[in-house]
Each structure stands twice: as C-alpha cells, then as structure tokens.
Design a protein around this motif. Structure first.
Motif, PDB file in Angstrom:
ATOM      1  N   GLN A   1      -6.106  -2.579  -7.196  1.00  0.00           N
ATOM      2  CA  GLN A   1      -7.231  -1.703  -7.562  1.00  0.00           C
ATOM      3  C   GLN A   1      -6.774  -0.652  -8.573  1.00  0.00           C
ATOM      4  O   GLN A   1      -7.470  -0.364  -9.545  1.00  0.00           O
ATOM      5  N   ILE A   2      -5.599  -0.100  -8.306  1.00  0.00           N
ATOM      6  CA  ILE A   2      -5.081   0.956  -9.187  1.00  0.00           C
ATOM      7  C   ILE A   2      -4.771   0.381 -10.569  1.00  0.00           C
ATOM      8  O   ILE A   2      -5.117   0.969 -11.598  1.00  0.00           O
TER       9      ILE A   2
ATOM     10  N   THR B   1      -3.997  -5.160  -2.212  1.00  0.00           N
ATOM     11  CA  THR B   1      -5.273  -4.811  -2.821  1.00  0.00           C
ATOM     12  C   THR B   1      -5.229  -3.383  -3.353  1.00  0.00           C
ATOM     13  O   THR B   1      -5.762  -3.092  -4.431  1.00  0.00           O
TER      14      THR B   1
ATOM     15  N   LEU C   1      -7.990 -12.288  -5.506  1.00  0.00           N
ATOM     16  CA  LEU C   1      -8.997 -11.216  -5.405  1.00  0.00           C
ATOM     17  C   LEU C   1     -10.133 -11.403  -6.402  1.00  0.00           C
ATOM     18  O   LEU C   1     -11.063 -10.597  -6.442  1.00  0.00           O
TER      19      LEU C   1
ATOM     20  N   LEU D   1      -8.492  -0.059   3.981  1.00  0.00           N
ATOM     21  CA  LEU D   1      -7.059  -0.228   3.695  1.00  0.00           C
ATOM     22  C   LEU D   1      -6.218   0.711   4.543  1.00  0.00           C
ATOM     23  O   LEU D   1      -5.095   0.383   4.944  1.00  0.00           O
ATOM     24  N   GLN D   2      -6.769   1.877   4.830  1.00  0.00           N
ATOM     25  CA  GLN D   2      -6.008   2.853   5.632  1.00  0.00           C
ATOM     26  C   GLN D   2      -5.785   2.337   7.043  1.00  0.00           C
ATOM     27  O   GLN D   2      -4.892   2.812   7.750  1.00  0.00           O
TER      28      GLN D   2
ATOM     29  N   ILE E   1       0.825  -1.209   0.000  1.00  0.00           N
ATOM     30  CA  ILE E   1       0.000   0.000   0.000  1.00  0.00           C
ATOM     31  C   ILE E   1       0.867   1.270   0.000  1.00  0.00           C
ATOM     32  O   ILE E   1       0.438   2.327  -0.438  1.00  0.00           O
TER      33      ILE E   1
ATOM     34  N   GLU F   1      -5.868  -5.844   4.992  1.00  0.00           N
ATOM     35  CA  GLU F   1      -5.548  -6.277   3.637  1.00  0.00           C
ATOM     36  C   GLU F   1      -6.472  -7.430   3.233  1.00  0.00           C
ATOM     37  O   GLU F   1      -6.331  -8.555   3.741  1.00  0.00           O
ATOM     38  N   PRO F   2      -7.420  -7.156   2.331  1.00  0.00           N
ATOM     39  CA  PRO F   2      -8.338  -8.224   1.896  1.00  0.00           C
ATOM     40  C   PRO F   2      -7.619  -9.462   1.376  1.00  0.00           C
ATOM     41  O   PRO F   2      -8.098 -10.577   1.566  1.00  0.00           O
ATOM     42  N   LEU F   3      -6.466  -9.252   0.757  1.00  0.00           N
ATOM     43  CA  LEU F   3      -5.738 -10.420   0.232  1.00  0.00           C
ATOM     44  C   LEU F   3      -5.426 -11.423   1.349  1.00  0.00           C
ATOM     45  O   LEU F   3      -5.511 -12.636   1.153  1.00  0.00           O
TER      46      LEU F   3
ATOM     47  N   SER G   1      -5.589   6.414  -3.753  1.00  0.00           N
ATOM     48  CA  SER G   1      -4.707   5.238  -3.707  1.00  0.00           C
ATOM     49  C   SER G   1      -4.968   4.302  -2.529  1.00  0.00           C
ATOM     50  O   SER G   1      -4.773   3.101  -2.634  1.00  0.00           O
ATOM     51  N   ASP G   2      -5.392   4.848  -1.405  1.00  0.00           N
ATOM     52  CA  ASP G   2      -5.527   3.963  -0.237  1.00  0.00           C
ATOM     53  C   ASP G   2      -6.978   3.776   0.214  1.00  0.00           C
ATOM     54  O   ASP G   2      -7.239   3.469   1.357  1.00  0.00           O
ATOM     55  N   GLU G   3      -7.901   4.006  -0.715  1.00  0.00           N
ATOM     56  CA  GLU G   3      -9.303   3.715  -0.379  1.00  0.00           C
ATOM     57  C   GLU G   3      -9.703   2.368  -0.961  1.00  0.00           C
ATOM     58  O   GLU G   3      -9.209   1.959  -2.002  1.00  0.00           O
ATOM     59  N   ALA G   4     -10.617   1.704  -0.288  1.00  0.00           N
ATOM     60  CA  ALA G   4     -11.055   0.385  -0.750  1.00  0.00           C
ATOM     61  C   ALA G   4     -12.296   0.535  -1.630  1.00  0.00           C
ATOM     62  O   ALA G   4     -13.255   1.193  -1.232  1.00  0.00           O
ATOM     63  N   TYR G   5     -12.249  -0.062  -2.820  1.00  0.00           N
ATOM     64  CA  TYR G   5     -13.377   0.057  -3.755  1.00  0.00           C
ATOM     65  C   TYR G   5     -13.985  -1.301  -4.104  1.00  0.00           C
ATOM     66  O   TYR G   5     -15.171  -1.402  -4.356  1.00  0.00           O
TER      67      TYR G   5
ATOM     68  N   ALA H   1       1.424   2.540  -3.453  1.00  0.00           N
ATOM     69  CA  ALA H   1       0.213   2.742  -4.242  1.00  0.00           C
ATOM     70  C   ALA H   1       0.131   4.161  -4.815  1.00  0.00           C
ATOM     71  O   ALA H   1      -0.233   4.366  -5.977  1.00  0.00           O
TER      72      ALA H   1
ATOM     73  N   LEU I   1      -0.043   5.085  -8.685  1.00  0.00           N
ATOM     74  CA  LEU I   1      -1.180   5.844  -9.210  1.00  0.00           C
ATOM     75  C   LEU I   1      -0.676   7.057 -10.003  1.00  0.00           C
ATOM     76  O   LEU I   1      -1.186   7.349 -11.096  1.00  0.00           O
TER      77      LEU I   1
END
Lengths: 98, 756
Positions: free
Chosen positions: A56-57, A52, A88, B170-171, A20, B175-177, B206-210, A23, A27
């Motif tokens: 996502q990016i 993740t 994922l 994520l912040q 992370i 970690e979903p993984l 960048s650090d938000e979960a979507y 990231a 980006l």
C-alpha cells in the motif's frame, strides 16, 4: 533500508522482509523523498517476503510521485514482490522491470 | 528496529498462545474420535480441520515453513475425511493422533526458534501424504489449478467475493495476501483491487488497510470452504460472498437467516447480466465509505446487524482481569468497612441506611461473582494434555494403558488451572510408572485385563474442586514402602503405622521405592513437592490404595484463590476466618459431652460420634480466650477424607465475604493458616486452614503421647480408647482451673498432663 539521493532521484533498496513491521520505516523514507520532491527508484532485488501494508505504501508513493509529475520505478523486482503485486491485483497499475 | 522486533514477538506470543488453545481443542476431539471411531461427529472433524488450518495460517504469516508444510498435508487429509472420501478407522485415528503430536512438536520447535529433524516425522508425513494426496511426501502435494477447477464430479461454481477491510484489519495481524493465496489454492482466482481509499504518501498510516477487492473465484469448493478463508477476518472487514450462478445471492448472514434461497437455472445471458449486476454492486459497495447498502430486492436485515455476529467471545489479557479482580476485592473490603461504620450510627440513621447497604452488598456480590466467572475455566485445558502424556509414557514403559476422563468441563479459577498442570502430570507419571504392573503379562497373571485403565476425573465438592487419578494397578506395596521409609530414616523401625499413614509416606521428602531411577518418575522427589505445591495453593492431596487392585490420588483445591465466603470468629481479641464451605455446624457442648483422651487430645461427643477438638488459643498462644469448651463454641468443620474436627472459638461474629491475600506472597507460610484478609475495620484477619489445624492438633497431642501407645488416634476410633472417668475428671478439672490471661499454652498442657 535507506535513502540515497543522486541527481534529484532517491534510490531505496528494499529490505528482504517487507512485512508490516518495516512499514513505518518504509513510509518514513518515502515521505522524506516526497518532502524533497525527489524522483523515486526502488530496488526490489532482495525482497523475499511482502505484505499488504508495505505494498500500500509503495503504491501510494507511486501515485504521489506520478501526480506530482515525478518519476517512479521499481527495478529488479524479485519474484516474491512480483507475485505479491499480482496477488493483490496491483500488477497492472505500476511499471515494473524485472 | 528493536521496537519492531518487540512487536513481532508480541504477535508471535499471541500466536503460540492461540496454538496452545487450539491444540487442546484438537486433542480433546481426537480423544473422542479414538473412543468412538465408528460414530464420528462431523463437527469434531470440522473443528480439528479448523485447528490445523488456523495453525497453518499463522505459521505462514511468521514463515514457519516446516510447520506450514506439515500442517498443509495434515489439513488436506482432514479435509478428505470430512468430505467423507476417507473412511475413519482406528488406524486413521492413530495416525491423526501421531500427526497432532508432531504438529505440537513443530509448534514447540517454532516457538524455540528451531526446526525438527525431518526423520523425526517423515514416516507419519509419508502416511499422511499417501492418504491425503495418494502420493508420497517427496512429490508435490500442492493441488494444481487444473485439478482444482476441473473436477469431474463436483460442480464448478463462480464465487464473487467483495472484501472491504476495515482500517484496523492489518493491525490485528491479518494479511490479505494470505487470504488471496488461500483462495488461489481453492481454484482460479481473478483479483480486482480498488485503491480509491488510499491516501497520499503524506497522509497514509503505515498499518491501516486502504485497499479493497472484488475476487472472482472459479472452483468446485463449497461456499463454506470460501467462508472459511475469511473466518478469522469477519470482524475486521465487510464481506459479501455470492454465488454467481444463483439469482439470489447468498451472503453469510442470509444463508443463516433464510436457508430457502431460490435457485435459478443458469442461462448465458442471465449469467452475464447477473455477473455484471453483482460486480456493479460489489464495486459500489467497495466505494462506499461505510457499510455497503444491501442490493435492491434483497430483504433488508432488521436492526443494525450488517456485521457478522458470530463472534461471541473476546481475548482479554489476564493482567486486565486481575486488575479488575483486585479492584473488586477492594470494593468488597470498602463495602464491609462502610457496613461496619453504619452499625455505629444512631438506630434511625442505621435503619435508613440498611436498605441501601443491603442493595450495595447484593450488587457487590454480583459484580464479584461475575468477575470471578470471567476467570473460571474448564479443567479441560489441563486434561487435554494428559492423553498424549499417557500415550508417550505407555509406549516408553511398554505398558498398555487406556485413559478415561470425566468432568473435563468442571470449572475452576484460571490461577488454579495454571498450578494444576505440574502436580497432575506427576500423579499420572506415578500411576503409569509405579502403579500399573510392569508388563501386560504381569496383569494377566494377576487376573486383570492386559489393558490397564487410568481414570482422571474432576468434580466440584464442598466448594472445592477434586481432581482424582485412579489406576487399576498393583496398589501401594506397604511392606516395601515401610522398609524404605525405615531405611531412609523417615520413620523409626518400632513405629506402628496405620495403612493410611504408610501410604502417606510416599509424600515424604526424598522418598522413592523405585529400584531403579527412571526417566519417567525421576528420583521420587516429586510427590513431596507435589504435596507442598498443592498445599501452597490451599489444597491438599491424599492417597488411597488397595493392594493388588489399584491406587487413587485425590487432589482437592479451592475453586478460586481470590475471594472466600467466610465465618468471622473471635478467639480472645483475635479474629479468624473459617471457610463457610468447611463448616458443618456450631454448638456449645455440655460438660458431659466433653471427653479427654489418654494422649491429651480432647473430643466432643456429637450424636454418637467423637470429634477431636482443636483449641485455637492453645495452638496460637492467644490470651484472654475462653478456655472452657462448655462455655465457648465449637465450630464443627469437615476436613480431608470427610472427617470432622471441632474448632473451639469464643464467638461467631457473622458471615462475610473476604478477599484472600496470600501469605506466601506477602509474608511467609504459617502452619494452620491458609491466607489472610483485611476486615472492614482495616485490621488483618487470618484465614484458618482447617486441615492444617487438625495436623497441628494431632502433632501437639502426639507430643504428649506415652511411648508405648500406638500412633495418632483417629476420631472414628476414639470410643475404644476413651477412659470415661478420666475424661470427666479432666473436663471438670479443666473447667475449674481458669487459667490467667497471660498463661502459656504449654503451662496449660502441663496441667492437663498432671491431671491425667
């Protein structure tokens, strides 16, 4: 990680640790490429760890490219990256060549 | 990248802090197991399992592979134990204790950025592996898919898990993984991702979960196993876990609220229908921008309680709490200032304001107490480290020692807790190294059981916390202590010391009776440092010993280092604070109650007991003070060891809660003064250290003691040493000779000497 541009194609070699904390940097590279309307070629050979946030990016970059009718591909994806995409549930969504 | 590195360090620091707390919990519960292996509380096992599981999860996130590998095996064994597959025996508990120690070492190594040599823990690892997987460590311990899915005895179920992360997931270092991989360990997992919330590359943060997911997990694990995977993300996601082969879907909350869910016998068509319906619901839920609507037919939870409500605490940086404590301190001072100003108002106005100030005072006190309560922690966090220390030391010293603890839940301010660890460790080391007999055989010879006992206890007493370390060892060898003290020039050979005073010599700088310097207790320079550190905290340490039976160390510390309920007293123009918890009573003695000892000390007779007088004006050279005790007030306070002394003051000005300002931090330590505070009028007042004052008064009288007399006079022994005519004379003469205001205490002392 840096952006190398050649013939309207941006090549990005991914960092070994796609956690992370990289990231934001990742980006920025993709936004830069998008701003220049470049095709994207991602070299994922050295990826040892993924997160993740980065996936996502990468996925968003892929979708943005495809929607803008630009090429997007990930080449030489490492096992770690492939596993992360699979885990994922993203594996089927983008083209990968390993 | 430097910013990123910094961020990573922050996360790591949090992880290691959490590990420290988790290990304390595990250690405490393991100690319980050790004491009662036959009657194990299932919750203890579950809790230890969760600790190891959490350590492993975090270690995985930071790629501490060695730690992950060991935690995995340890966790697997604990899992088998909590499933009842492995019987808990003393050997197993010993193994768990060793495993916990290794886990601690591995965490420490990870924190230091190193790894442990495999040979340091391979033996324990092999034992764990054999028990957890019925195989040695060098074969793979990862469960295969087939093992997980096709259990012969257990019922294989399909779980449908809707997992919709909140943007901040994520912040919060989730970690979903890792969750996915953890579920893969439970069984066969099918993952369906929903990317609808993912913005374009220009808009993504960048650090938000979507992403959100629906997982299908086929496994023989229990619902709680699945829930456990998500236990640390429940606040950061919307989560639904349903069991496919039950018509009534089980959600976490419903399971808690209504355990009587009805099961339906699974039929093929019914199952498929149910699955489709569940999938549809989950997909709908994922696509919804906010909290998913409960499926129709399900009872709607009352109120806005969709999110799990299980978390009842939050982690707050200590700096924030400290700022709050400081501000409350300022509030207390401001309130005192306002109150003082109101006293100067005309009486009607003052009366009008009085009620408001009463309320303000009450609310201020409540705020202060609440804020202080935030910083209060049970001493358990310090005590929990001790069993391991005792185990390791006992092994190193070849002694058999059992540790008994009590009062772990006694609470004390975090600032005190932080300072408690080092002195306590030292006291325990001393007890094991010097207190307990050399060998178990020596103990048997002395008519004691082989197994020595060290007791560690905590209790609240008189507004302070008492930490007591007791051993049933050989006690202090006073002859040896005295000889050593003479040899080192700490005392002179002709000094005649009481037993108590000899015992107290172990706190002298550089004192050690150990024939050989050991790596356990070091060079004996510790106990004086221990006393100094404790003293700096406003605490005190004493020792009581019975030869052949054992030694008891008593450490007394204030509950908090932030505020104090005090009595403001005046001596001349100076104001001092005496802790209310120390005050027993105050009185104005009559002349006949005052007596003077031959060494210059004065005592007041109170209900058949003689109490030493401490004259503040003399100790601090305060002019204009009332020097005649029969015209002044004596505040009787309790000091260490339950003794009493009387502090001579001019008047009592009233009770007040004061904010403690450390002298050590802001100025320098001052004898007889424990700290300072700011009064309502903005003036600084000193908070008296009653034990320190007693020591000063004793030293002062010691200086006047004739050489042939024995040591300092204990108040209890006072009656035998009093010469009544002289005392009376002294008191009367003292009364008659009012000294000039600018007179010095030394002059006054001389006058006393002449009079005697």
């Amino acid at each position: 990680m840096k952006l190398e541009v050649s013939d309207q194609t941006a090549t990005i070699e991914l960092a070994p640790s796609l956690d992370i904390f990289v990231a934001e940097e990742l980006l920025a590279l993709f936004v830069d490429a998008d701003n220049q309307s470049l095709d994207l070629n991602i070299n994922a050979q050295g990826v040892e760890k993924a997160s993740t946030a980065c996936l996502q990016i990468i996925h968003s970059a892929a979708v943005s490219c495809i929607e803008a009718d630009r090429a997007f591909q990930i080449t030489e994806a490492s096992d770690a990256l492939v596993t992360a995409f699979k885990d994922l549930g993203l594996y089927s969504k983008i083209t990968m060549r390993s | 990248m430097s910013t990123n590195d910094f961020d990573l360090d922050q996360f790591k620091a949090t992880y290691f802090e959490e590990c420290a707390e988790l290990l304390i919990d595990a250690e405490t519960r393991l100690a319980d197991l050790q004491h009662n292996p036959e009657s194990v509380d299932a919750e203890d096992l579950n809790a230890i399992f969760r600790v190891v599981h959490s350590v492993k999860g975090g270690a995985g996130a930071f790629s501490f592979d060695q730690l992950v590998g060991f935690a995995h095996i340890y966790e697997a064994l604990l899992d088998r134990m909590r499933q009842g597959e492995i019987q808990i025996t003393e050997d197993i508990v010993t193994l768990l204790l060793s495993a916990n120690d290794i886990l601690t070492n591995l965490i420490q190594a990870a924190q230091n950025g190193t790894t442990l040599p495999e040979e340091d823990f391979i033996e324990v690892k092999n034992k764990l592996n054999l028990l957890a997987f019925d195989q040695p460590a060098n074969t793979s311990s990862e469960p295969s898919e087939s093992e997980t899915v096709t259990s012969g005895e257990k019922r294989v179920q399909k779980y449908i898990i809707s997992f919709i992360p909140k943007p901040e997931l994520l912040q919060h270092a989730n970690e979903p993984l890792l969750l996915v991989r953890e579920m893969k360990e439970l069984g066969q997992l099918t993952t369906t991702v929903n990317t609808d919330r993912l913005p374009s590359i220009q808009k993504i943060i960048s650090d938000e979960a979507y992403f959100s997911w629906v997982f299908e997990l086929v496994s023989d694990c229990s619902l709680s196993d699945v829930e456990e995977v998500f236990e640390f993300v429940t606040e950061d996601c919307d989560l639904e876990i349903k069991i496919h082969n039950e018509t009534e879907a089980k959600t976490e909350k419903q399971e808690q609220a209504s355990p009587e869910l009805v099961s339906e016998s699974p039929s093929d068509s019914g199952t498929k229908k149910s699955l489709e319906a569940t999938k549809q619901q989950a997909v709908e839920a994922m696509q919804a921008p906010t909290i998913p609507t409960p499926p129709s037919g399900k009872p709607t939870p009352t109120g806005n309680n969709q999110a799990p409500q299980r978390v009842s605490s939050i982690r707050v940086e200590l700096d924030r709490v400290d700022r709050l404590v400081n501000m409350v301190g300022e509030l207390v001072i401001t309130q005192a200032m306002l109150r003082q100003q109101v006293d100067n108002l005309p009486s009607e106005l003052a009366a009008f304001m009085a009620k408001g100030f009463e309320d303000l005072g009450m609310h201020t006190r409540e705020i202060q107490e609440s804020v202080m309560a935030v910083r209060m922690q049970p001493v358990k966090s310090v005590f929990a480290r001790i069993p391991r220390l005792v185990r390791e030391l006992a092994t190193k010293l070849g002694k058999k020692v059992e540790l008994e603890t009590s009062g772990e839940h006694t609470e004390v301010d975090k600032t005190v807790i932080e300072q408690l660890s080092d002195p306590l460790t030292h006291m325990i080391r001393n007890s094991l190294d010097h207190g307990i007999e050399e060998t178990p055989a020596d103990r048997v010879k002395a008519g004691k059981p082989e197994l020595a006992t060290v007791t560690l206890s905590a209790e609240h007493r008189s507004g302070r916390i008492h930490i007591i370390v007791t051993d049933d060892g050989r006690g202090i060898n006073r002859e040896r202590v005295k000889a050593k003290a003479i040899e080192k020039g700490i005392i002179s050979p002709d000094e005649n010391l009481s037993d108590e005073a000899i015992d107290d010599l172990i706190f002298s700088p550089g004192f050690s009776t150990a024939e050989e310097v050991t790596d356990v207790s070091g060079r004996g320079v510790g106990m004086d440092v221990v006393r100094r550190n404790i003293s700096n905290l406003g605490g005190r340490i004493s020792v009581q010993s019975t030869p052949g039976k054992g030694t008891k160390f008593i450490m007394s510390l204030p509950l908090t280092l932030a505020v104090l309920d005090g009595m403001v007293v005046a001596v001349g123009k100076e104001k001092f604070i005496i802790s209310l918890t120390a005050i027993i009573e105050s009185l104005r003695p009559t002349k006949t109650e005052l007596h003077k000892l031959s060494n210059g000390a004065e005592v007041v007779a109170l209900r058949g007991e003689y109490i030493r007088l401490v004259k503040l004006h003399r100790l601090f050279n305060i002019p204009d003070a009332q020097r005649d005790p029969s015209q002044a007030l004596v505040v009787v306070v309790e000091i260490e060891g339950g003794k009493q002394v009387g502090i001579l003051v001019d008047e009592l000005l009233g009770q007040q809660q004061v904010v403690i300002k450390s002298l050590e931090e802001n100025y320098d330590p001052v004898a007889g003064i424990s700290a300072a505070t700011i009064l309502g009028n903005g003036m600084v007042a000193l908070i008296l250290d009653v034990d320190g004052l007693d020591a000063m008064a004793r030293q002062a009288s010691h200086k006047h003691e004739p050489p042939e007399q024995t040591g300092l006079l204990d108040t209890e022994k006072a009656p035998q040493k009093i010469d009544p005519p002289n005392q009376l004379k002294a008191s009367l003469t003292d009364n008659k000779s009012a000294l000039p205001a600018d007179d010095h205490s030394e002059d006054e002392t001389r006058k006393y000497e002449v009079m005697e």
